[in-house]
Design a protein around this motif. Structure first.
Motif: not given
Length: 335
Positions: A88, A92, A129-133, A154, A156-159
């Motif tokens: 990550t 982030s 509002d996150a880059d990674v969930i 989503r 725009d987000t790494t899940v």
């Protein structure tokens, strides 16, 4: 002994603790015993285990809805999550569910490098509002399910999803997620010591625990440099705990062939019957958390195996659970 979905189980009456430790089918336990006997007598060979590792990997892939070449082998969940956390980018923003299981949240929380980890109520997590969930599909504490459809939307987000409390009773199709991790010893009914992670091919991870088993030619790479790792997710493998994979190959292989909707209906149906007996709303989960006074002590006195969690008791319903188990638990908590 109990019969369930074509398998026999040596599980006792009132066992409602699969969310802690799943009881294996006899077929899996017998396979492990036979492998241990070969070890004990010096008959077994290390190369004998390649097949069971491959079978367990393929079965996990089937259970989460991905191809086997996307699945890496590990020993437990947190080191696999750690690979994603280490990749990550600095600065982030990571969102996890409030009360998330530590193996999901801790690897991100210790990264520093300007990475912030925020706890968000589960129902609001897909909007974070996150880059990674990073989240468990089914929460370990109380069995609540995350909204997978909302997470899938989503873009725009790494899940990262943990299926440890879901795989084995909840039908899953998670090929869209960036990473899917899961341990073997709950509803997958294998000895603790095996875990897997399915990764999207475009998720760039550094194999920090690179080892001979992750090499393209594993048995030809036990010494010397350079490391030539497998081009698939197998290049992220940890050297497997052999006897755990013996059990996993049997249990997961059987589970992958079942009608997963019927499995879900059985497990959730019993959980919802238990909920109804306590005046609780149905929740669509195989895990139930109750806060009845002295719940854990009353259940134990009645011969019900459950777990003390969050100021109450956690009960979990599996393939081998029965209506008689539900009635025993309700009898302990009623009145």
């Amino acid at each position: 002994m109990r019969e369930a979905f074509g398998q026999s189980f040596d599980v006792g009456d009132g066992y409602l603790n699969t969310a802690s430790v799943g009881v294996p089918p006899r077929q899996a336990a017998d396979a492990v015993s036979a492998a241990l006997q070969e070890w004990r007598t010096g008959v077994g060979r290390a190369t004998d285990f390649d097949g069971v590792v491959t079978r367990a990997r393929a079965a996990f892939a089937e259970l989460v809805g991905v191809s086997a070449d996307r699945v890496a082998v590990g020993g437990s969940v947190s080191p696999l999550v750690g690979l994603v956390a280490a990749a990550t980018p600095a600065g982030s923003r990571v969102a996890v569910a409030e009360g998330e299981f530590a193996s999901v949240s801790f690897p991100f929380a210790v990264q520093q490098r300007g990475i912030t980890v925020t706890e968000v109520p589960l129902e609001r997590l897909p909007e974070a509002d996150a880059d990674v969930i990073a989240v468990s599909v089914v929460q370990s504490l109380d069995g609540r399910l995350v909204d997978l459809d909302a997470l899938r939307a989503r873009r725009d987000t790494t899940v990262l999803l943990d299926v440890t409390q879901a795989a084995g009773w909840l039908p899953l199709s998670l090929d869209w997620a960036d990473a899917v991790v899961g341990a073997c010893y709950k509803w997958l009914f294998a000895p603790r010591g095996a875990a897997w992670m399915a990764v999207r091919p475009d998720l760039e991870l550094v194999p920090h625990a690179a080892n001979w088993y992750a090499a393209e030619d594993a048995w030809g790479s036990t010494s010397g440099l350079p490391p030539v790792l497998a081009a698939t997710a197998r290049g992220l493998d940890a050297s497997p705990a052999w006897y755990c994979h013996v059990g996993a190959a049997e249990s997961l292989g059987w589970l992958a062939e079942l009608d997963r909707e019927k499995v879900r209906e059985h497990c959730v149906g019993l959980a919802d019957r238990f909920r109804a007996g306590l005046g609780l709303e149905q929740a669509g989960s195989a895990i139930v958390h109750v806060t009845v006074p002295d719940a854990a002590a009353r259940l134990a006195e009645a011969g019900v195996a459950a777990t003390t969690r969050g100021g109450g008791a956690r009960l979990s319903f599996a393939l081998y659970s029965t209506e008689e188990d539900v009635d025993r638990a309700l009898g302990a908590l009623s009145g």
